[in-house]
Motif scaffolding. Sequence first.
Motif, PDB file in Angstrom:
ATOM      1  N   LEU A 140      -2.075  12.043  -4.917  1.00  0.00           N
ATOM      2  CA  LEU A 140      -2.721  10.835  -5.657  1.00  0.00           C
ATOM      3  C   LEU A 140      -3.440  11.687  -6.957  1.00  0.00           C
ATOM      4  O   LEU A 140      -4.284  12.944  -6.742  1.00  0.00           O
ATOM      5  CB  LEU A 140      -4.045  10.484  -4.432  1.00  0.00           C
ATOM      6  CG  LEU A 140      -4.951   9.318  -5.384  1.00  0.00           C
ATOM      7  CD1 LEU A 140      -3.987   8.140  -5.351  1.00  0.00           C
ATOM      8  CD2 LEU A 140      -6.383   9.262  -4.379  1.00  0.00           C
ATOM      9  N   VAL A 141      -3.000  11.037  -8.431  1.00  0.00           N
ATOM     10  CA  VAL A 141      -4.219  11.579  -9.735  1.00  0.00           C
ATOM     11  C   VAL A 141      -5.011  12.190  -9.843  1.00  0.00           C
ATOM     12  O   VAL A 141      -6.179  10.681  -9.452  1.00  0.00           O
ATOM     13  CB  VAL A 141      -3.798  10.541 -10.584  1.00  0.00           C
ATOM     14  CG1 VAL A 141      -3.818  11.164 -12.061  1.00  0.00           C
ATOM     15  CG2 VAL A 141      -2.161  10.024 -10.619  1.00  0.00           C
ATOM     16  N   ARG A 142      -5.973  12.844 -10.028  1.00  0.00           N
ATOM     17  CA  ARG A 142      -7.651  13.038  -9.529  1.00  0.00           C
ATOM     18  C   ARG A 142      -7.752  12.094 -10.412  1.00  0.00           C
ATOM     19  O   ARG A 142      -8.952  11.712 -10.309  1.00  0.00           O
ATOM     20  CB  ARG A 142      -7.745  14.453  -9.663  1.00  0.00           C
ATOM     21  CG  ARG A 142      -7.016  15.638  -9.084  1.00  0.00           C
ATOM     22  CD  ARG A 142      -7.311  16.748  -8.133  1.00  0.00           C
ATOM     23  NE  ARG A 142      -6.691  18.028  -8.030  1.00  0.00           N
ATOM     24  CZ  ARG A 142      -6.855  19.064  -7.490  1.00  0.00           C
ATOM     25  NH1 ARG A 142      -7.697  19.494  -8.450  1.00  0.00           N
ATOM     26  NH2 ARG A 142      -6.441  19.509  -6.476  1.00  0.00           N
ATOM     27  N   ASP A 143      -7.510  12.767 -11.643  1.00  0.00           N
ATOM     28  CA  ASP A 143      -8.399  11.737 -12.596  1.00  0.00           C
ATOM     29  C   ASP A 143      -8.876   9.997 -12.540  1.00  0.00           C
ATOM     30  O   ASP A 143      -9.551   9.333 -13.137  1.00  0.00           O
ATOM     31  CB  ASP A 143      -8.706  11.441 -14.344  1.00  0.00           C
ATOM     32  CG  ASP A 143      -6.746  11.646 -14.405  1.00  0.00           C
ATOM     33  OD1 ASP A 143      -6.071  11.072 -16.069  1.00  0.00           O
ATOM     34  OD2 ASP A 143      -6.087  11.393 -13.620  1.00  0.00           O
ATOM     35  N   ARG A 144      -7.482   9.575 -12.155  1.00  0.00           N
ATOM     36  CA  ARG A 144      -7.275   7.911 -11.886  1.00  0.00           C
ATOM     37  C   ARG A 144      -8.274   7.076  -9.803  1.00  0.00           C
ATOM     38  O   ARG A 144      -9.089   6.436 -10.108  1.00  0.00           O
ATOM     39  CB  ARG A 144      -6.294   7.750 -11.756  1.00  0.00           C
ATOM     40  CG  ARG A 144      -6.065   7.468 -13.207  1.00  0.00           C
ATOM     41  CD  ARG A 144      -4.725   6.540 -13.273  1.00  0.00           C
ATOM     42  NE  ARG A 144      -5.253   5.084 -13.797  1.00  0.00           N
ATOM     43  CZ  ARG A 144      -4.457   4.587 -13.155  1.00  0.00           C
ATOM     44  NH1 ARG A 144      -3.140   5.111 -12.264  1.00  0.00           N
ATOM     45  NH2 ARG A 144      -4.791   3.084 -13.204  1.00  0.00           N
ATOM     46  N   GLY A 145      -8.069   8.860  -9.535  1.00  0.00           N
ATOM     47  CA  GLY A 145      -8.208   8.247  -7.726  1.00  0.00           C
ATOM     48  C   GLY A 145      -7.150   6.490  -7.335  1.00  0.00           C
ATOM     49  O   GLY A 145      -6.478   7.090  -7.822  1.00  0.00           O
ATOM     50  N   ALA A 146      -7.744   6.445  -5.902  1.00  0.00           N
ATOM     51  CA  ALA A 146      -7.336   5.120  -5.467  1.00  0.00           C
ATOM     52  C   ALA A 146      -7.916   3.965  -6.584  1.00  0.00           C
ATOM     53  O   ALA A 146      -8.463   4.084  -6.979  1.00  0.00           O
ATOM     54  CB  ALA A 146      -8.047   5.040  -4.167  1.00  0.00           C
ATOM     55  N   HIS A 147      -6.341   3.112  -6.608  1.00  0.00           N
ATOM     56  CA  HIS A 147      -6.247   2.529  -7.839  1.00  0.00           C
ATOM     57  C   HIS A 147      -5.325   0.823  -7.817  1.00  0.00           C
ATOM     58  O   HIS A 147      -4.366   1.730  -6.708  1.00  0.00           O
ATOM     59  CB  HIS A 147      -6.098   2.364  -9.131  1.00  0.00           C
ATOM     60  CG  HIS A 147      -5.021   3.170  -9.587  1.00  0.00           C
ATOM     61  ND1 HIS A 147      -4.643   4.995  -8.825  1.00  0.00           N
ATOM     62  CD2 HIS A 147      -3.665   3.095  -9.696  1.00  0.00           C
ATOM     63  CE1 HIS A 147      -3.458   5.114  -9.554  1.00  0.00           C
ATOM     64  NE2 HIS A 147      -3.086   4.213  -9.720  1.00  0.00           N
ATOM     65  N   TRP A 148      -5.349   0.178  -7.744  1.00  0.00           N
ATOM     66  CA  TRP A 148      -4.505  -0.982  -7.707  1.00  0.00           C
ATOM     67  C   TRP A 148      -3.169  -1.129  -8.932  1.00  0.00           C
ATOM     68  O   TRP A 148      -3.750  -0.956 -10.157  1.00  0.00           O
ATOM     69  CB  TRP A 148      -5.106  -2.962  -7.959  1.00  0.00           C
ATOM     70  CG  TRP A 148      -5.348  -2.582  -6.125  1.00  0.00           C
ATOM     71  CD1 TRP A 148      -6.703  -2.544  -5.239  1.00  0.00           C
ATOM     72  CD2 TRP A 148      -4.601  -3.462  -5.158  1.00  0.00           C
ATOM     73  NE1 TRP A 148      -6.088  -2.864  -4.652  1.00  0.00           N
ATOM     74  CE2 TRP A 148      -5.426  -3.888  -4.198  1.00  0.00           C
ATOM     75  CE3 TRP A 148      -3.204  -3.568  -5.298  1.00  0.00           C
ATOM     76  CZ2 TRP A 148      -5.106  -4.039  -2.691  1.00  0.00           C
ATOM     77  CZ3 TRP A 148      -2.886  -5.031  -3.980  1.00  0.00           C
ATOM     78  CH2 TRP A 148      -3.582  -4.487  -2.831  1.00  0.00           C
ATOM     79  N   LEU A 169       0.900  -0.807   0.313  1.00  0.00           N
ATOM     80  CA  LEU A 169       0.159  -0.108   0.068  1.00  0.00           C
ATOM     81  C   LEU A 169       0.985   1.137   0.029  1.00  0.00           C
ATOM     82  O   LEU A 169       2.306   1.659   0.603  1.00  0.00           O
ATOM     83  CB  LEU A 169      -0.487   0.153   1.107  1.00  0.00           C
ATOM     84  CG  LEU A 169      -1.745  -1.107   1.346  1.00  0.00           C
ATOM     85  CD1 LEU A 169      -2.177  -0.930   2.930  1.00  0.00           C
ATOM     86  CD2 LEU A 169      -2.593  -1.821   0.830  1.00  0.00           C
ATOM     87  N   ARG A 170       0.594   2.437  -0.588  1.00  0.00           N
ATOM     88  CA  ARG A 170       1.423   3.801  -1.218  1.00  0.00           C
ATOM     89  C   ARG A 170       0.402   4.437  -1.039  1.00  0.00           C
ATOM     90  O   ARG A 170      -0.046   4.821  -1.525  1.00  0.00           O
ATOM     91  CB  ARG A 170       2.036   3.448  -2.559  1.00  0.00           C
ATOM     92  CG  ARG A 170       2.981   4.786  -1.947  1.00  0.00           C
ATOM     93  CD  ARG A 170       4.577   4.589  -2.921  1.00  0.00           C
ATOM     94  NE  ARG A 170       3.992   4.025  -4.437  1.00  0.00           N
ATOM     95  CZ  ARG A 170       3.789   4.866  -5.898  1.00  0.00           C
ATOM     96  NH1 ARG A 170       3.375   6.289  -5.441  1.00  0.00           N
ATOM     97  NH2 ARG A 170       3.543   4.145  -6.698  1.00  0.00           N
ATOM     98  N   GLY A 171       0.555   5.434   0.424  1.00  0.00           N
ATOM     99  CA  GLY A 171      -0.025   6.135   0.402  1.00  0.00           C
ATOM    100  C   GLY A 171       0.491   8.250  -0.657  1.00  0.00           C
ATOM    101  O   GLY A 171       1.732   7.958  -0.177  1.00  0.00           O
ATOM    102  N   THR A 172       0.337   8.453  -1.147  1.00  0.00           N
ATOM    103  CA  THR A 172       0.552   9.652  -2.208  1.00  0.00           C
ATOM    104  C   THR A 172       0.038  10.822  -1.183  1.00  0.00           C
ATOM    105  O   THR A 172      -0.010  11.911  -2.056  1.00  0.00           O
ATOM    106  CB  THR A 172       0.294   9.163  -3.220  1.00  0.00           C
ATOM    107  OG1 THR A 172      -1.168   9.609  -4.231  1.00  0.00           O
ATOM    108  CG2 THR A 172       0.912   8.177  -3.410  1.00  0.00           C
ATOM    109  N   GLY A 173      -1.281  10.760  -0.945  1.00  0.00           N
ATOM    110  CA  GLY A 173      -1.037  12.159  -0.029  1.00  0.00           C
ATOM    111  C   GLY A 173      -2.713  13.374  -1.530  1.00  0.00           C
ATOM    112  O   GLY A 173      -2.386  11.991  -2.054  1.00  0.00           O
ATOM    113  N   ARG A 174      -2.253  14.728  -1.073  1.00  0.00           N
ATOM    114  CA  ARG A 174      -2.492  14.874  -1.962  1.00  0.00           C
ATOM    115  C   ARG A 174      -2.039  14.868  -3.417  1.00  0.00           C
ATOM    116  O   ARG A 174      -2.567  15.581  -4.792  1.00  0.00           O
ATOM    117  CB  ARG A 174      -2.514  16.457  -1.699  1.00  0.00           C
ATOM    118  CG  ARG A 174      -3.374  16.868  -0.369  1.00  0.00           C
ATOM    119  CD  ARG A 174      -3.084  17.961   0.033  1.00  0.00           C
ATOM    120  NE  ARG A 174      -3.996  19.153   0.857  1.00  0.00           N
ATOM    121  CZ  ARG A 174      -3.651  20.186   1.302  1.00  0.00           C
ATOM    122  NH1 ARG A 174      -3.203  21.393   0.725  1.00  0.00           N
ATOM    123  NH2 ARG A 174      -4.502  19.919   2.747  1.00  0.00           N
TER     124      ARG A 174
END
Length: 264
Positions: free
Chosen positions: A202-210, A195-200
């Motif tokens: 995080l790519v907006r058009d993809r959101g959280a993803h595997w 798991l990797r948290g990227t904070g702000r």
Amino acid sequence: MTEAAIRRTPGTPCWVSLMVHNLAETQEFYGTLFGWEFRPGPQQLGPYVRGLLDGKEIAGIGQLPPGRQLPPGRQLPTAWLTYLATDDADKTAETIRSHGGTVGVGPLDAAEAGRMAIASDPTGAVFGIWQAAAHTGTVVAGAHGTPVWNELITRETSWVATFYKSLFDYDVEALVSADSDEMTLRLDGRPVASLRGTGRALVRDRGAHWMTYFEVDDTDAAAKVVTGLGGQVLRAPWDGPNGRFATVADPEGAVFTIVRSAVR
């Protein structure tokens, strides 16, 4: 090449698949990049093929239904989907729902292959669960064109780690660092995903993803093949502690990472 164990411990990534708009062109892309050959798979959700190396199953590619519900000129997005092994897809689906996730497809039988569902965690990251029958999942590891790692990219890891730990018996190991938010998921003492948290960021058009990582013999050469086949290099090759990486996208925009692992 080495064959993976037939039965995966529940929670182990066991299969990856991709739903696309143009199945024939996508087969050509991955066949050239990874050396896959193809044969038909279960057709419950539409046309579907399995990519093979030396006759052994590596990954699946299916045809998306026409996006009639979308505005003109728009299409359903394409993305690689990580499946996590389970001994009971129905029970796992209920646990997903009871802990804030959503089950979008299934559970349903995929012919004699097994039983599956597609779900999303509370942050919106989509993943699959797979209860194996005749089809146990990817059976080759370590060779060019095989999945070698799966990582959840999300905004912050601690909350979502609790969700995945409620589904499967993960031991969660946090990377202690002032400037990093990373966790490793372990089963039976073995690392299986991260798991990797990227904070702000995080790519907006993809959101959280595997994210699926595929092994290659030469990262730089494979990145050039991607662009030559109409794909994109989203992050140029770089050296990491475990190998040489590049993040790329196929011609339909499905993002994945290629890596020449430091140890094979």
